[in-house]
Motif scaffolding. Structure first.
Motif, mmCIF file in Angstrom:
data_model
loop_
_atom_site.group_PDB
_atom_site.id
_atom_site.type_symbol
_atom_site.label_atom_id
_atom_site.label_comp_id
_atom_site.label_asym_id
_atom_site.label_seq_id
_atom_site.Cartn_x
_atom_site.Cartn_y
_atom_site.Cartn_z
ATOM 1 N N ASP A 73 0.848 -1.605 0.187
ATOM 2 C CA ASP A 73 -0.407 0.078 0.188
ATOM 3 C C ASP A 73 1.078 0.978 -0.392
ATOM 4 O O ASP A 73 0.861 2.417 0.328
ATOM 5 C CB ASP A 73 -1.005 -0.063 1.160
ATOM 6 N N GLY A 74 2.205 1.175 0.289
ATOM 7 C CA GLY A 74 2.942 2.330 0.074
ATOM 8 C C GLY A 74 3.617 3.275 1.303
ATOM 9 O O GLY A 74 3.770 4.064 0.908
ATOM 10 N N VAL A 75 2.864 2.634 2.234
ATOM 11 C CA VAL A 75 2.819 3.300 3.805
ATOM 12 C C VAL A 75 4.147 3.277 4.082
ATOM 13 O O VAL A 75 5.132 1.726 4.353
ATOM 14 C CB VAL A 75 1.977 2.344 4.569
ATOM 15 N N ILE A 76 4.720 4.066 4.830
ATOM 16 C CA ILE A 76 6.255 4.633 5.051
ATOM 17 C C ILE A 76 6.197 3.654 6.952
ATOM 18 O O ILE A 76 5.389 4.941 7.222
ATOM 19 C CB ILE A 76 6.736 5.498 4.746
ATOM 20 N N GLU A 77 6.653 3.246 7.333
ATOM 21 C CA GLU A 77 6.091 2.546 8.680
ATOM 22 C C GLU A 77 7.839 2.615 9.582
ATOM 23 O O GLU A 77 8.757 2.466 8.505
ATOM 24 C CB GLU A 77 5.859 1.960 8.785
ATOM 25 N N GLU A 78 8.166 2.747 10.519
ATOM 26 C CA GLU A 78 9.011 2.593 11.386
ATOM 27 C C GLU A 78 9.857 1.191 12.491
ATOM 28 O O GLU A 78 7.801 1.247 12.793
ATOM 29 C CB GLU A 78 9.353 3.571 12.529
ATOM 30 N N ARG A 79 10.209 0.450 11.541
ATOM 31 C CA ARG A 79 10.140 -1.091 13.159
ATOM 32 C C ARG A 79 11.284 -0.972 13.682
ATOM 33 O O ARG A 79 12.385 0.002 13.292
ATOM 34 C CB ARG A 79 9.967 -2.431 11.811
ATOM 35 N N ASP A 80 11.095 -1.598 14.822
ATOM 36 C CA ASP A 80 12.424 -2.058 15.207
ATOM 37 C C ASP A 80 12.261 -3.822 16.262
ATOM 38 O O ASP A 80 11.104 -4.119 16.516
ATOM 39 C CB ASP A 80 12.628 -1.377 16.603
ATOM 40 N N GLU A 81 12.845 -4.678 15.465
ATOM 41 C CA GLU A 81 13.034 -5.707 15.424
ATOM 42 C C GLU A 81 14.611 -6.177 16.295
ATOM 43 O O GLU A 81 15.580 -5.543 16.196
ATOM 44 C CB GLU A 81 13.255 -6.616 14.220
ATOM 45 N N ALA A 82 13.647 -7.252 17.454
ATOM 46 C CA ALA A 82 14.939 -7.585 18.221
ATOM 47 C C ALA A 82 16.022 -9.411 17.086
ATOM 48 O O ALA A 82 14.346 -10.217 16.746
ATOM 49 C CB ALA A 82 14.898 -8.067 18.834
ATOM 50 N N VAL A 83 17.251 -9.670 17.907
ATOM 51 C CA VAL A 83 17.251 -10.701 17.028
ATOM 52 C C VAL A 83 18.429 -11.391 17.821
ATOM 53 O O VAL A 83 19.066 -10.517 18.452
ATOM 54 C CB VAL A 83 17.965 -10.813 15.733
ATOM 55 N N VAL A 84 18.705 -12.529 18.399
ATOM 56 C CA VAL A 84 18.902 -13.110 18.740
ATOM 57 C C VAL A 84 20.313 -13.897 18.939
ATOM 58 O O VAL A 84 19.734 -14.606 17.379
ATOM 59 C CB VAL A 84 18.532 -14.779 19.635
#
Length: 324
Positions: A287-298
């Protein structure tokens, strides 16, 4: 005058008799088996190894054959006492004694002595030099400290063989800034002395700090890469959308690292875990929406440590999917 002469004659005769008895007692004491053992143990307790060697019957040729003076006692021996003397039918005598450090390790020990000609008296000597050999091993190293002196094995995990006076105490530890080992103790020629004493090696605080620094530096290089899959690093992600800005990685939970023995002596394996997070700014394709993400990785961090004559080598392994 005659009575006075007789009186003085009697006094002189009595004095000579007393002196003779005193001399006989002194010689008998000096040539008794108890005295030989007592003097030998006193020499060990006072670190007078030259006297101990002489009483043990060792000469210069013996010391040369042994490679030097046998080891003396490593601690403050404050117990050195005769317990019993037994006459054997063979003409020898067994002297039992106790020797050691009070409250730490007092050992029971027996000496066999035999008579030797000494004029009109009997001189007693030790039937055999009171010596014993022990092997000391550092299970993952080749440098040891034995009774305060450095000793080297021919190979890592190899044995260092030492000879000491019975019942002197041997203390052994590891000589390395990178390894610790609980000191092992035994008394030569007693029940506490197994054929081989093993010093169990463990990583020292200095080694742990060196490994922690290496892991932290490795992770710092990884999180500095502003890509989804940092090269040579044990973490990364894939996203189905378009990145608007390069991702930003950071260590959110500091690494927890352990060191376990490796396949060979002198080797240790690094096993650790760390949690990293990545900040993303993406544009959804749907849909072209811009979003901020914050993801964790072990992530799992693995590596190896090698300790040899050249010093310390620390290697952080690449991720498993790049090694196959």
């Amino acid at each position: 005058m005659a009575r006075r002469g007789m009186l003085w004659g009697g006094i002189i005769a009595a004095s000579v008799a007393v002196a003779g008895l005193s001399i006989a007692a002194a010689v008998a004491d000096a040539t008794s088996p108890e005295r030989v053992v007592r003097d030998y143990l006193a020499a060990l307790a006072s670190d007078d190894l030259a006297t101990a060697a002489a009483l043990a019957g060792l000469d210069a040729a013996d010391l040369d054959r042994l490679g030097g003076m046998p080891l003396g006692d490593s601690g403050p021996a404050d117990v050195a006492e005769i317990v019993d003397v037994v006459d054997l039918a063979t003409g020898t005598r067994i002297v039992s004694a106790r020797f050691g450090e009070r409250g730490v390790d007092v050992a029971a020990v027996r000496f066999e002595l035999e008579p030797a000609p000494f004029g009109p008296f009997t001189r007693w000597v030790l039937s055999e030099p009171p010596l014993a050999e022990l092997a000391v091993v550092a299970d993952r190293h080749d440098e040891l400290v034995v009774n305060g002196m450095p000793r080297s094995a021919e190979r890592t995990g190899g044995a260092v063989r030492v000879v000491g006076f019975i019942p002197a105490r041997l203390e052994a530890g590891i000589a390395s800034p990178y390894l610790d080992g609980a000191t092992v103790r035994a008394r030569f020629g007693t029940a506490s002395a197994a054929d081989t004493l093993v010093v169990e090696a463990a990583p020292s605080p200095r080694l742990r700090r060196a490994v922690d620094r290496e892991v932290e530096a490795f992770l710092a290089d990884c999180v500095a890469q502003r890509v989804l899959q940092p090269a040579g690093c044990p973490f990364g992600i894939a996203v189905p959308d378009r990145l608007v800005e390069p991702p930003q990685w950071r260590v959110s939970v500091p690494p927890v690292v352990s060191l376990v023995p490796g396949a060979s002596a002198g080797e240790w394996t690094i096993e650790g875990g760390v949690t990293v997070r990545v900040a993303l700014r993406v544009q959804r394709l749907i849909d072209g929406v811009i979003e901020e993400r914050d993801e964790a990785v072990v992530a799992v961090v693995r590596g190896a440590v090698a300790i040899d004559d050249e010093g310390l080598t620390i290697t952080i392994a690449p991720p498993e999917d790049e090694t196959g």
